[in-house]
Design an enzyme around this catalytic site. Structure first.
Site, PDB file in Angstrom:
ATOM      1  N   ASP A   1      27.837  43.980   6.110  1.00 16.74           N
ATOM      2  CA  ASP A   1      28.181  42.405   6.092  1.00 16.74           C
ATOM      3  C   ASP A   1      27.036  41.715   6.491  1.00 16.74           C
ATOM      4  OD1 ASP A   1      30.881  43.150   5.546  1.00 16.74           O
ATOM      5  OD2 ASP A   1      31.515  42.587   7.295  1.00 16.74           O
TER       6      ASP A   1
ATOM      7  N   ARG B   1      26.824  42.526  -2.484  1.00 21.78           N
ATOM      8  CA  ARG B   1      27.794  41.884  -2.598  1.00 21.78           C
ATOM      9  C   ARG B   1      27.533  40.275  -2.578  1.00 21.78           C
ATOM     10  NH1 ARG B   1      30.796  42.461   2.643  1.00 21.78           N
ATOM     11  NH2 ARG B   1      31.685  44.205   1.827  1.00 21.78           N
TER      12      ARG B   1
HETATM   13  P1  FAD Z   1      36.744  29.510  -2.054  1.00 22.23           P
HETATM   14  O1  FAD Z   1      35.731  28.836  -2.365  1.00 22.23           O
HETATM   15  O2  FAD Z   1      37.393  29.373  -0.706  1.00 22.23           O
HETATM   16  O3  FAD Z   1      38.105  29.192  -2.895  1.00 22.23           O
HETATM   17  C1  FAD Z   1      37.913  29.076  -4.537  1.00 22.23           C
HETATM   18  C2  FAD Z   1      39.174  29.401  -4.975  1.00 22.23           C
HETATM   19  O4  FAD Z   1      39.804  30.743  -4.746  1.00 22.23           O
HETATM   20  C3  FAD Z   1      40.385  28.588  -4.626  1.00 22.23           C
HETATM   21  O5  FAD Z   1      40.378  27.233  -5.230  1.00 22.23           O
HETATM   22  C4  FAD Z   1      41.626  29.373  -5.036  1.00 22.23           C
HETATM   23  O6  FAD Z   1      41.962  29.325  -6.330  1.00 22.23           O
HETATM   24  C5  FAD Z   1      40.912  30.725  -4.613  1.00 22.23           C
HETATM   25  N1  FAD Z   1      41.089  31.162  -3.310  1.00 22.23           N
HETATM   26  C6  FAD Z   1      40.724  31.298  -2.420  1.00 22.23           C
HETATM   27  N2  FAD Z   1      41.207  31.634  -1.050  1.00 22.23           N
HETATM   28  C7  FAD Z   1      42.390  31.938  -1.594  1.00 22.23           C
HETATM   29  C8  FAD Z   1      43.774  32.205  -0.855  1.00 22.23           C
HETATM   30  N3  FAD Z   1      43.592  32.441   0.420  1.00 22.23           N
HETATM   31  N4  FAD Z   1      44.742  32.425  -1.336  1.00 22.23           N
HETATM   32  C9  FAD Z   1      44.801  31.999  -2.848  1.00 22.23           C
HETATM   33  N5  FAD Z   1      43.705  31.604  -3.527  1.00 22.23           N
HETATM   34  C10 FAD Z   1      42.728  31.665  -2.859  1.00 22.23           C
HETATM   35  N6  FAD Z   1      31.117  35.974   4.101  1.00 22.23           N
HETATM   36  C11 FAD Z   1      30.144  36.101   4.715  1.00 22.23           C
HETATM   37  O7  FAD Z   1      29.339  35.110   5.146  1.00 22.23           O
HETATM   38  N7  FAD Z   1      29.609  37.366   5.138  1.00 22.23           N
HETATM   39  C12 FAD Z   1      30.224  38.560   4.592  1.00 22.23           C
HETATM   40  O8  FAD Z   1      29.883  39.682   4.843  1.00 22.23           O
HETATM   41  C13 FAD Z   1      31.255  38.262   3.852  1.00 22.23           C
HETATM   42  N8  FAD Z   1      32.246  39.353   3.361  1.00 22.23           N
HETATM   43  C14 FAD Z   1      32.987  39.257   2.402  1.00 22.23           C
HETATM   44  C15 FAD Z   1      33.630  40.241   1.643  1.00 22.23           C
HETATM   45  C16 FAD Z   1      34.723  39.962   0.883  1.00 22.23           C
HETATM   46  C17 FAD Z   1      35.306  41.070   0.125  1.00 22.23           C
HETATM   47  C18 FAD Z   1      35.325  38.600   0.546  1.00 22.23           C
HETATM   48  C19 FAD Z   1      36.239  38.357  -0.432  1.00 22.23           C
HETATM   49  C20 FAD Z   1      34.477  37.625   1.208  1.00 22.23           C
HETATM   50  C21 FAD Z   1      33.623  37.770   2.099  1.00 22.23           C
HETATM   51  N9  FAD Z   1      33.012  36.685   2.825  1.00 22.23           N
HETATM   52  C22 FAD Z   1      31.971  36.853   3.550  1.00 22.23           C
HETATM   53  C23 FAD Z   1      33.708  35.360   2.836  1.00 22.23           C
HETATM   54  C24 FAD Z   1      32.940  34.646   1.757  1.00 22.23           C
HETATM   55  O9  FAD Z   1      31.674  34.025   2.162  1.00 22.23           O
HETATM   56  C25 FAD Z   1      33.839  33.123   1.753  1.00 22.23           C
HETATM   57  O10 FAD Z   1      34.062  32.616   2.922  1.00 22.23           O
HETATM   58  C26 FAD Z   1      35.324  33.306   1.373  1.00 22.23           C
HETATM   59  O11 FAD Z   1      35.463  34.503   0.375  1.00 22.23           O
HETATM   60  C27 FAD Z   1      36.107  32.155   0.614  1.00 22.23           C
HETATM   61  O12 FAD Z   1      35.236  32.010  -0.607  1.00 22.23           O
HETATM   62  P2  FAD Z   1      35.917  32.238  -1.990  1.00 22.23           P
HETATM   63  O13 FAD Z   1      34.833  32.522  -3.039  1.00 22.23           O
HETATM   64  O14 FAD Z   1      36.906  33.219  -1.822  1.00 22.23           O
HETATM   65  O15 FAD Z   1      36.729  31.251  -2.432  1.00 22.23           O
END
Ligand code: FAD
Length: 275
Positions: free
Chosen positions: A104, A155
């Protein structure tokens, strides 16, 4: 015991519960990325204990023959104590693992040491490791150029840390634009190993369009408890992995999920009031 509202986001307190969760997912076509909850240890004994827990986990996964891998936080295995502690513990885990070991990405002060560790293990294991990069960091495009020449998986996420404006994009629309541009670069320049770490339907659609254009294989990764119906539907057509947190340190992780999104808070509230 984890209360029912939190258990939507966390697979359980034990590795056995997490592996049982993976078995369920595998039956529905989704693969697992197991993450033992824990971070920012300042005591070496805690970092070593979690590294050993990962060694035990990868051995158990090999014996069970599940479709899964693991993801480790640098500060969980000693980065706050010293770079060498992190590197020693990461090497222990990678050496023991048959499955892919994801690293991560934490805040921007850890980016260099994390990418260096990834590069070393990517070369030594011929790609049995993965690393996360964050589209909100302005440096990420340069980092992707370096990563394009390495084996292993990358990722792309939007970035979970509140970073200063001189090094990071802070407006959501700008982060989204950077995410799209980084994805375009990856599909153009990578041979494989692209992971779309996002719940955003727009980013998943963009990845699918880029795959149609360039043919580069990719996978989608989402968290336990978030858009799970979409995960199962997508898995009928593309590779989907669910990132599965487990362990006794579930409260702060659950609290973060609730704080970051109104929908999750409403879900928790409905569970509490029984509607
Ligand atoms: P967002 O920009 O938060 O949302 C965009 C759209 O996605 C929303 O409008 C909605 O349509 C949909 N959505 C988002 N959340 C939801 C929900 N809870 N329910 C329903 N719809 C939703 N961050 C790091 O800094 N370091 C890491 O190592 C790291 N690892 C990760 C590993 C995985 C598998 C994932 C999924 C995320 C990880 N993250 C990590 C977190 C990432 O940086 C984001 O903060 C987080 O994923 C939110 O961004 P998003 O792209 O999912 O969507």
């Amino acid at each position: 015991m984890i209360p029912p509202i939190a258990s939507n986001f966390v697979a359980g307190e034990t590795p056995e519960a997490a592996m049982a969760h993976v078995d369920d997912l595998n039956r529905r076509g989704v693969r697992g990325i197991l993450n033992l909850l824990g971070e920012h240890y300042d005591d070496r004994a805690d970092a070593d204990a979690d590294a050993q827990a990962y060694v035990d986990l990868v051995r158990a996964l090999a014996a069970r023959d599940t479709d899964s891998c693991i993801s480790v936080k640098p500060s969980q295995i000693g980065l706050d104590i010293g770079d060498e502690v992190f590197e020693e513990n990461l090497a222990r885990i990678v050496d023991a693992a048959d499955c892919l070991v994801w690293i991560d990405m934490e805040d921007h002060e850890t980016t260099d040491v994390t990418l260096d560790a990834f590069e070393r293990h990517a070369r030594e294991t011929d790609g049995n490791v993965g690393v996360c990069v964050q589209a909100n960091l302005k440096r990420t495009r340069d980092d992707l150029e370096r990563l394009a020449d390495l084996p292993g998986k990358v990722r792309l996420v939007k970035g979970a840390y509140d970073e200063p404006g001189d090094i990071a994009y802070r407006e959501k629309a700008r982060v989204d634009r950077a995410y799209r541009e980084d994805l375009e670069f990856m599909f153009r320049e990578f041979d494989d190993g692209i992971a779309v770490g996002s719940h955003d339907p727009a980013m998943v659609s963009h990845a699918r369009e880029l795959h149609a254009e360039y043919g580069t294989p990719f996978e989608v990764q989402m968290l336990t408890g978030v858009r799970e119906t979409a995960q199962f539907e997508l898995a009928e057509e593309i590779d989907v992995y669910q990132y599965i947190p487990y362990g006794t340190k579930w409260f702060s992780y659950f609290y973060r999920r609730i704080r970051e999104r109104k929908g999750n808070a409403l879900f928790a509230l409905r569970a509490v009031v029984g509607r």
